[in-house]
Design a protein around this motif. Structure first.
Motif, PDB file in Angstrom:
ATOM      1  N   ARG A 286      49.915  31.526  49.801  1.00 17.38           N
ATOM      2  CA  ARG A 286      49.984  32.556  48.760  1.00 17.38           C
ATOM      3  C   ARG A 286      49.062  32.229  47.589  1.00 17.38           C
ATOM      4  O   ARG A 286      48.403  33.108  47.031  1.00 17.38           O
ATOM      5  N   ALA A 287      49.002  30.951  47.210  1.00 19.40           N
ATOM      6  CA  ALA A 287      48.129  30.547  46.104  1.00 19.40           C
ATOM      7  C   ALA A 287      46.666  30.793  46.462  1.00 19.40           C
ATOM      8  O   ALA A 287      45.876  31.265  45.625  1.00 19.40           O
ATOM      9  N   ALA A 288      46.284  30.490  47.692  1.00 18.39           N
ATOM     10  CA  ALA A 288      44.899  30.693  48.120  1.00 18.39           C
ATOM     11  C   ALA A 288      44.544  32.172  48.161  1.00 18.39           C
ATOM     12  O   ALA A 288      43.446  32.567  47.741  1.00 18.39           O
ATOM     13  N   VAL A 289      45.459  33.006  48.670  1.00 15.95           N
ATOM     14  CA  VAL A 289      45.206  34.447  48.707  1.00 15.95           C
ATOM     15  C   VAL A 289      45.016  34.982  47.290  1.00 15.95           C
ATOM     16  O   VAL A 289      44.096  35.763  47.018  1.00 15.95           O
ATOM     17  N   ASP A 290      45.862  34.556  46.358  1.00 16.36           N
ATOM     18  CA  ASP A 290      45.735  35.005  44.968  1.00 16.36           C
ATOM     19  C   ASP A 290      44.400  34.573  44.374  1.00 16.36           C
ATOM     20  O   ASP A 290      43.741  35.349  43.661  1.00 16.36           O
ATOM     21  N   ALA A 291      43.978  33.337  44.648  1.00 14.61           N
ATOM     22  CA  ALA A 291      42.714  32.840  44.106  1.00 14.61           C
ATOM     23  C   ALA A 291      41.525  33.613  44.683  1.00 14.61           C
ATOM     24  O   ALA A 291      40.565  33.928  43.963  1.00 14.61           O
ATOM     25  N   LEU A 292      41.574  33.912  45.976  1.00 14.24           N
ATOM     26  CA  LEU A 292      40.491  34.672  46.604  1.00 14.24           C
ATOM     27  C   LEU A 292      40.448  36.101  46.070  1.00 14.24           C
ATOM     28  O   LEU A 292      39.365  36.642  45.819  1.00 14.24           O
ATOM     29  N   ARG A 293      41.612  36.702  45.882  1.00 16.06           N
ATOM     30  CA  ARG A 293      41.649  38.052  45.317  1.00 16.06           C
ATOM     31  C   ARG A 293      41.088  38.073  43.896  1.00 16.06           C
ATOM     32  O   ARG A 293      40.350  38.989  43.513  1.00 16.06           O
ATOM     33  N   SER A 294      41.430  37.069  43.106  1.00 18.07           N
ATOM     34  CA  SER A 294      40.923  36.996  41.742  1.00 18.07           C
ATOM     35  C   SER A 294      39.399  36.851  41.739  1.00 18.07           C
ATOM     36  O   SER A 294      38.695  37.517  40.971  1.00 18.07           O
ATOM     37  N   ALA A 295      38.881  35.999  42.634  1.00 14.25           N
ATOM     38  CA  ALA A 295      37.431  35.849  42.745  1.00 14.25           C
ATOM     39  C   ALA A 295      36.781  37.150  43.200  1.00 14.25           C
ATOM     40  O   ALA A 295      35.694  37.516  42.730  1.00 14.25           O
ATOM     41  N   GLY A 296      37.449  37.874  44.111  1.00 14.23           N
ATOM     42  CA  GLY A 296      36.936  39.165  44.563  1.00 14.23           C
ATOM     43  C   GLY A 296      36.920  40.198  43.453  1.00 14.23           C
ATOM     44  O   GLY A 296      35.974  40.991  43.333  1.00 14.23           O
ATOM     45  N   GLN A 297      37.952  40.209  42.613  1.00 16.42           N
ATOM     46  CA  GLN A 297      37.977  41.133  41.478  1.00 16.42           C
ATOM     47  C   GLN A 297      36.857  40.833  40.505  1.00 16.42           C
ATOM     48  O   GLN A 297      36.213  41.748  39.971  1.00 16.42           O
ATOM     49  N   ASP A 298      36.610  39.547  40.255  1.00 17.93           N
ATOM     50  CA  ASP A 298      35.511  39.176  39.362  1.00 17.93           C
ATOM     51  C   ASP A 298      34.183  39.621  39.937  1.00 17.93           C
ATOM     52  O   ASP A 298      33.304  40.092  39.210  1.00 17.93           O
ATOM     53  N   MET A 299      34.010  39.450  41.240  1.00 14.40           N
ATOM     54  CA  MET A 299      32.773  39.872  41.881  1.00 14.40           C
ATOM     55  C   MET A 299      32.582  41.388  41.776  1.00 14.40           C
ATOM     56  O   MET A 299      31.495  41.876  41.455  1.00 14.40           O
ATOM     57  N   SER A 300      33.662  42.139  41.990  1.00 13.63           N
ATOM     58  CA  SER A 300      33.575  43.600  41.925  1.00 13.63           C
ATOM     59  C   SER A 300      33.285  44.093  40.514  1.00 13.63           C
ATOM     60  O   SER A 300      32.711  45.166  40.322  1.00 13.63           O
ATOM     61  N   ALA A 301      33.706  43.307  39.508  1.00 19.32           N
ATOM     62  CA  ALA A 301      33.513  43.703  38.112  1.00 19.32           C
ATOM     63  C   ALA A 301      32.102  43.415  37.612  1.00 19.32           C
ATOM     64  O   ALA A 301      31.706  43.891  36.542  1.00 19.32           O
ATOM     65  N   GLU A 302      31.325  42.630  38.384  1.00 21.27           N
ATOM     66  CA  GLU A 302      29.971  42.330  37.956  1.00 21.27           C
ATOM     67  C   GLU A 302      29.113  43.590  38.019  1.00 21.27           C
ATOM     68  O   GLU A 302      29.392  44.512  38.778  1.00 21.27           O
ATOM     69  N   PRO A 303      28.039  43.659  37.212  1.00 24.75           N
ATOM     70  CA  PRO A 303      27.158  44.828  37.232  1.00 24.75           C
ATOM     71  C   PRO A 303      26.665  45.126  38.637  1.00 24.75           C
ATOM     72  O   PRO A 303      26.209  44.234  39.351  1.00 24.75           O
TER      73      PRO A 303
END
Length: 305
Positions: A286-303
């Motif tokens: 669960r911790a790994a899934v949350d970390a990957l999702r957070s990294a994915g959100q940051d990537m999607s928020a980039e220009p």
């Protein structure tokens, strides 16, 4: 009493089909596999392996015990997950893989966050293509795999796996700055019938997707060059050697001399993470899934994301 580690060795032999394959999957030597199997044969009092040319094969007794071993190991994994969930601690070892651009685009941020927040968790990561990652999770060689499919070509998953979405990864057509379509605001894939394509390796999921998609547009692809990594493909584009599909994930920094143009019918990859259902309650999962999702959100928020 059957020894769990020896059953794990037998299971690996059944899955990989060879002593060397089992040794590689278990990260041990071939002699260690042979020793474990010899001990297991003495414990059960029956021959489990027979010579087969230069290799070995499972005997009838070996196949029977291997079937039981798979169920026993699954139950042991479930018990471990329940105990970890009961403790609520993110600890132990976590083995995970990602396809190359996800390993470069997601793993640095996600794995660093896991290490900082959960110092008792030991992380082991590797690059694997989606199909290889899924197979390794099914075999139990990995705990998680970051994989992908495309908006028009889903990748089937075996039973017993759970998945969670990480991000939708938009893709555009990359072309040299002097290309006839480089100043367009959008393009259709059918307009590249006369272009040479730079694509992934033969048989890889993304390559098969590109062939499927171009042919659905009435285009018989002209494949000039193959490269596994997006940046290698983009540098070939910069040299004027063809066009390629450039997903956002792993695209930057863009080489000079290359422009990307959106496709009229939006092209996206679905990036997600998969793990075994019998490990679903492990806090480390669960911790790994949350970390990957957070990294994915940051990537999607980039220009441009």
């Amino acid at each position: 009493m059957l020894n769990l580690e020896r059953l794990r060795t037998l299971d690996a032999l059944a899955r990989h089909g060879s002593v060397s394959g089992a040794a590689e999957g278990l990260h041990v030597t071939t002699s260690a596999v042979s020793q474990q199997m010899a001990k297991l044969e003495r414990e059960v009092g029956q021959q489990l392996l027979a010579k087969n040319g230069r290799g070995v094969r499972l005997t009838d007794a070996g196949r029977l015990l291997a079937e039981h071993a798979a169920r026993i190991l699954s139950q042991a994994a479930l018990a471990q997950a329940d105990l970890e969930a009961q403790r609520g601690q993110v600890a132990g070892e976590l083995r995970l893989s990602a396809f190359p651009t996800a390993a470069r685009g997601l793993f640095p941020k996600a794995l660093a966050a896991l290490r900082n927040h959960h110092p008792a968790l030991r992380l082991r990561s590797s690059e694997l293509e989606p199909e290889e990652g899924v197979a390794a999770v099914v075999r139990g060689d990995l705990d998680l795999a970051v994989v992908l499919d495309w908006y028009n070509k889903p990748m089937p998953l075996p039973e017993g796996l759970v998945k969670a979405a990480i991000l939708d990864d938009p893709a555009e057509v990359a072309m040299p700055v002097g290309h006839r379509l480089a100043d367009r605001t959008e393009v259709d894939l059918g307009e590249f019938a006369d272009d040479e394509w730079i694509t992934w390796g033969e048989g890889e999921f993304c390559h098969e997707w590109l062939m499927f998609t171009l042919r659905s547009k009435g285009v018989e692809p002209r494949i000039a060059h193959r490269a596994a990594e997006t940046h290698t493909q983009l540098n070939l584009v910069a040299a004027g050697l063809g066009v390629c599909i450039a997903p956002l994930l792993g695209r930057h920094p863009m080489p000079s001399g290359v422009v990307t143009v959106p496709v009229r019918q939006r092209v996206r990859r679905h990036v997600y993470v998969v793990w075994r259902a019998d490990a679903d309650r492990r806090p480390s999962i669960r911790a790994a899934v949350d970390a990957l999702r957070s990294a994915g959100q940051d990537m999607s928020a980039e220009p441009g994301g």
